[in-house]
Design an enzyme around this catalytic site. Structure first.
Site, PDB file in Angstrom:
ATOM      1  CE  LYS A  69     -10.019 -10.118  21.919  1.00 46.94           C
ATOM      2  NZ  LYS A  69      -9.462 -11.239  21.131  1.00 46.94           N
ATOM      3  CB  SER A 111      -5.558 -10.630  21.165  1.00 45.89           C
ATOM      4  OG  SER A 111      -6.703 -11.261  20.607  1.00 45.89           O
ATOM      5  CB  SER A 155      -6.799 -14.470  20.489  1.00 45.77           C
ATOM      6  OG  SER A 155      -5.625 -13.860  20.034  1.00 45.77           O
TER       7      SER A 155
HETATM    8  N1  GLN Z   1      -1.061 -14.225  18.166  1.00 49.82           N
HETATM    9  C1  GLN Z   1      -1.792 -14.219  16.934  1.00 49.82           C
HETATM   10  C2  GLN Z   1      -1.627 -12.892  16.245  1.00 49.82           C
HETATM   11  O1  GLN Z   1      -1.069 -12.005  16.829  1.00 49.82           O
HETATM   12  C3  GLN Z   1      -3.235 -14.549  17.140  1.00 49.82           C
HETATM   13  C4  GLN Z   1      -4.074 -13.423  17.616  1.00 49.82           C
HETATM   14  C5  GLN Z   1      -5.525 -13.741  17.644  1.00 49.82           C
HETATM   15  O2  GLN Z   1      -5.925 -14.908  17.630  1.00 49.82           O
HETATM   16  N2  GLN Z   1      -6.342 -12.706  17.647  1.00 49.82           N
HETATM   17  O3  GLN Z   1      -2.046 -12.726  15.130  1.00 49.82           O
END
Ligand code: GLN
Length: 483
Positions: free
Chosen positions: A76, A151, A175
């Site tokens: 990532k 994400s 995410s």
């Molecule tokens: N959807 C969550 C956020 O926007 C989790 C994102 C994540 O786990 N990086 O904060």
């Protein structure tokens, strides 16, 4: 060759059926051919990959072994990679070449893994749809009109489309697990502190945790083995021995106590997903597990608490991107204030700016007690709920998400609608617990995930349960049409 899992690749390499270089060339060609449909990569690292593959082949020729030796993966794009762009999905870091490797990157490279590239992601890991990336949205290989989740949507789409067998990802509020659910993968968020955060660009430091995304639990065990462990460079890394995750995959589930929280099955849950979750429970019962209804009474407060704590920490973490030291700098600033304002205003996208503002507000004098402190108290209540539940059961089971992957753009005008989709995943981050999502069926041709949660450091238990489930079901073997 692109259908092989990490475990099968390790066997194939050991039996000299193919070399890491051959496999790497096949996958790089496949990425070049198919990724334009998905947009799952931000950078391809062909030269590095071939170098690493040749080095791995040479190590094997000398008699070295190892499940990751010669295995192709991707990172990532928030894991720092020395000399390679590490963008975090942001214009702010579009020109940033990291001066060092993240611990996870260094550990996997030392184990002989081959880095094919850096995967697309929501900007600074903020999002659940992978639509906030500066490099454009990622598409779901199961239906190109739908989001892959976020994400870590780039890692998920690439693995689901068989562009590579596994990838690293991070999970601050879901995410890893949510994109796993949306793309029919297995993804594991480890216990907070299990995997080093050093060199992982911070979003919300008390919640962020790196982990594996792969097709099977067996492969998650292999990749996690290479990622986990104490790191003196990360002050929240925990000095606990790393068990042999692959060795525990075959434990019997006889007598395993599964807790199913009654709060999980409320009106927000798509009834077709509820049915698939009940089916997965039945499957585990056939393997000897016993089921018990439990309660997590404070779950309803988790989303508001998370969406105060995460932006608060983000507003502090992202203050380092000021146009002075590294990253984007605006043209012709009038003075220092103008430099800060325009560099940040032009470098960050809308969702990141929204979170910085929410976070700065929640932390400001006069509001700190009302929002931040209160959110921290809720966090403790959420943790206490889990501690009480784990006195009675060995794992907690439920849906990973209330709905399957939505259409691209469907939630763009309403950020809160997207935040609500995190209802089942964020509690594990608030409590620091490990969680896994695995394939459990399909709704309208889109994958559905079942989530398992376990007590601290019981990643092995999650992988064991998931592996046994996968030996008896075939959801995880389904391949999206066209890939
Ligand atoms: N959807 C969550 C956020 O926007 C989790 C994102 C994540 O786990 N990086 O904060």
């Amino acid at each position: 060759m692109h259908q092989l899992t990490l475990a099968e690749i390790a066997r194939g390499l050991a039996d000299k059926k193919f070399s890491s270089e051959e496999l790497t060339r096949v996958l790089l060609a496949r990425i070049t051919q198919l990724d334009p449909q998905l947009n799952s990569f931000i950078s391809l690292t062909e030269e590095l990959a071939l170098q690493q593959a040749q080095a791995a082949d040479a190590r094997r020729a000398k008699g070295e072994t190892g499940a990751l030796l010669g295995a192709p993966i991707a990172h990532k794009d928030l894991f720092c990679t020395q000399g390679i762009r590490t963008s975090c999905g942001s214009k702010m870091l579009d020109n940033f070449k990291a001066p060092y490797d993240a611990t996870v990157v260094a550990k996997l490279a030392a184990a002989g893994a081959v880095t094919l590239g850096k995967t697309n992601m929501d900007e600074f890991a903020m999002g659940s749809a992978n639509e906030s990336s500066y490099y454009g949205a990622v598409k779901n290989p199961w239906n190109l009109e739908h989001v892959p989740g976020g994400s870590s949507g780039g890692s998920a789409a690439a693995v689901a489309a068989r562009l590579l067998p596994a990838a690293t990802a991070t999970d601050t509020g879901g995410s890893i697990r949510q994109p796993a659910a949306f793309t029919n993968l297995t993804g594991l968020k480890p216990t907070y502190g299990r995997v080093s955060r050093w060199g992982m660009i911070a979003y919300a430091s008390s919640l962020d945790q790196g982990g594996p995304l792969a097709r099977t639990a067996e492969d998650c065990a292999i990749l996690l083995q290479g990622m986990a462990g104490f790191d003196a460079n990360d002050s929240t890394s925990i000095d606990e021995p790393v068990p042999d995750y692959s060795a525990s995959l075959n434990g019997s589930l006889q007598g395993l106590r599964i807790g199913v929280p009654k709060e999980y099955f409320s009106e927000g849950l798509d009834p077709r997903i509820a049915e698939l979750i009940h089916n997965s429970v039945k499957e585990l019962q056939k393997l000897g597990a016993v089921v018990k209804e439990i309660s997590l009474p404070n779950m309803q407060h988790a989303i508001p608490a998370y969406y105060v704590i995460a932006p608060a920490e983000a507003s502090s973490n992202l203050s380092r991107f000021d146009g002075v030291r590294f990253g984007y700098r605006c043209e012709d600033p009038k003075d220092l204030t103008d430099l800060y304002k325009r560099s940040r205003g032009e470098g960050f996208g809308a969702e990141v700016q929204r979170r910085i503002m929410v976070g700065a507000y929640a932390l400001s004098a006069g509001y700190y007690d009302a929002y931040y402190l209160k959110a921290q108290k809720i966090r403790r209540l959420v943790k206490n709920d889990f501690m009480a539940a784990f006195n009675e059961v060995d794992i907690i089971l439920g849906p990973t998400t209330p709905n399957p992957a939505w259409k691209l753009g469907a939630k763009n005008s309403d950020p809160v609608a997207a935040y609500l989709e995190d209802v089942y995943t964020i509690t594990a981050n608030l409590a620091g617990l490990p969680g896994l999502s695995m394939p459990a069926g399909f709704v309208d041709g889109l994958p559905v995930g079942v989530q398992l949660l376990a007590p601290y450091f019981q990643e092995g238990r999650l992988l064991n349960v998931a592996h046994q489930y996968q030996l008896n079901t075939d959801w995880h073997t389904r391949t999206p049409t066209g890939f």
